[in-house]
Design an enzyme around this catalytic site. Structure first.
Site, PDB file in Angstrom:
ATOM      1  N   LEU A 111     -29.381  46.858  -6.429  1.00 39.12           N
ATOM      2  CA  LEU A 111     -29.941  45.622  -6.954  1.00 39.12           C
ATOM      3  C   LEU A 111     -31.328  45.542  -6.347  1.00 39.12           C
ATOM      4  O   LEU A 111     -31.484  45.622  -5.125  1.00 39.12           O
ATOM      5  CB  LEU A 111     -29.073  44.429  -6.549  1.00 39.12           C
ATOM      6  CG  LEU A 111     -29.323  43.096  -7.238  1.00 39.12           C
ATOM      7  CD1 LEU A 111     -29.217  43.225  -8.762  1.00 39.12           C
ATOM      8  CD2 LEU A 111     -28.349  42.054  -6.749  1.00 39.12           C
ATOM      9  N   ASP A 112     -32.347  45.416  -7.183  1.00 39.30           N
ATOM     10  CA  ASP A 112     -33.727  45.417  -6.705  1.00 39.30           C
ATOM     11  C   ASP A 112     -33.956  44.399  -5.601  1.00 39.30           C
ATOM     12  O   ASP A 112     -33.292  43.362  -5.549  1.00 39.30           O
ATOM     13  CB  ASP A 112     -34.692  45.113  -7.849  1.00 39.30           C
ATOM     14  CG  ASP A 112     -34.667  46.170  -8.931  1.00 39.30           C
ATOM     15  OD1 ASP A 112     -34.372  47.327  -8.615  1.00 39.30           O
ATOM     16  OD2 ASP A 112     -34.941  45.822 -10.091  1.00 39.30           O
ATOM     17  N   ARG A 113     -34.932  44.674  -4.774  1.00 33.15           N
ATOM     18  CA  ARG A 113     -35.282  43.785  -3.662  1.00 33.15           C
ATOM     19  C   ARG A 113     -35.606  42.389  -4.152  1.00 33.15           C
ATOM     20  O   ARG A 113     -35.263  41.391  -3.517  1.00 33.15           O
ATOM     21  CB  ARG A 113     -36.469  44.379  -2.888  1.00 33.15           C
ATOM     22  CG  ARG A 113     -36.846  43.605  -1.648  1.00 33.15           C
ATOM     23  CD  ARG A 113     -37.866  44.360  -0.830  1.00 33.15           C
ATOM     24  NE  ARG A 113     -39.143  44.470  -1.470  1.00 33.15           N
ATOM     25  CZ  ARG A 113     -40.196  43.688  -1.217  1.00 33.15           C
ATOM     26  NH1 ARG A 113     -40.106  42.755  -0.306  1.00 33.15           N
ATOM     27  NH2 ARG A 113     -41.318  43.862  -1.841  1.00 33.15           N
ATOM     28  N   ARG A 151     -34.584  48.657 -12.675  1.00 33.92           N
ATOM     29  CA  ARG A 151     -35.229  47.422 -13.133  1.00 33.92           C
ATOM     30  C   ARG A 151     -35.041  47.193 -14.635  1.00 33.92           C
ATOM     31  O   ARG A 151     -35.898  46.649 -15.322  1.00 33.92           O
ATOM     32  CB  ARG A 151     -36.712  47.417 -12.753  1.00 33.92           C
ATOM     33  CG  ARG A 151     -36.931  47.547 -11.253  1.00 33.92           C
ATOM     34  CD  ARG A 151     -38.381  47.560 -10.840  1.00 33.92           C
ATOM     35  NE  ARG A 151     -39.077  46.334 -11.109  1.00 33.92           N
ATOM     36  CZ  ARG A 151     -39.025  45.224 -10.364  1.00 33.92           C
ATOM     37  NH1 ARG A 151     -38.308  45.212  -9.277  1.00 33.92           N
ATOM     38  NH2 ARG A 151     -39.708  44.147 -10.694  1.00 33.92           N
TER      39      ARG A 151
END
Length: 183
Positions: free
Chosen positions: A44-46, A143
């Site tokens: 899960l992206d930052r 993303r």
């Protein structure tokens, strides 16, 4: 018996245990008091928040994370603009990104969900409307949801992964986690 942990990954936290690449380390999973021996099943992206599953079982990790298993992931996306049904149709058909076409997504408008405050908060612009979408995909490209919404002219302002398969982040505060019975 396999361990399975549901974690509400906070905004700004990496989906890994350390940040070896940065000269000034960024927040990572190691700061959240998770048990030893578990690893994220996917990423899960930052700058995204919400459900991240961790397990100590390689087969379960693959079943959750690998797109060939087609486990659905549900995201709540706050987007810039006031999306119409016509704006959402390309997402439902699949959009072409720089790494190829996406599979069709299930997309619908939703009311603004009752979520925890984000730190830092989303910048509010009085002259630009925003709306919330529920987007369900079974792929897992880098993303992907952000790139899909941008491709149809609806940049994502906030992205929360609410569900993976049968598991949700409901009831977990940012940084909170709980261990459940693995399937």
């Amino acid at each position: 018996m396999a361990r399975l942990i549901l974690l509400n990954k906070p905004f700004g936290t990496l989906s890994q245990f350390t940040d070896a690449k940065s000269p000034s380390p960024r927040p990572a999973l190691s700061a959240l008091g998770l048990p030893a021996g578990v690893y994220p099943a996917g990423r899960l992206d930052r700058d995204s928040e919400g459900l991240l599953l961790l397990t100590d079982d390689g087969r379960l990790q693959a079943r959750i994370a690998e797109p060939r298993h087609k486990m659905e992931k549900t995201y709540w996306a706050q987007v810039e603009g006031d999306p119409s049904e016509a704006d959402l149709e390309p997402l439902r058909r699949g959009v072409v990104l720089n790494d190829g076409p996406t599979q069709p997504a299930k997309v619908r408008r939703i009311e603004a969900p009752s979520l925890w405050p984000r730190d830092p908060p989303i910048r509010v612009r009085q002259t630009v409307p925003d709306g919330w979408l529920e987007i369900v995909i079974s792929e897992g490209r880098n993303r992907q949801v952000r790139r899909m919404t941008a491709a149809v002219g609806l940049p994502t302002l906030r992205l929360v992964r609410w569900r993976i398969g049968e598991w949700t982040v409901e009831g977990l505060a940012p940084g909170g986690w709980r261990e459940i019975q693995a399937p």
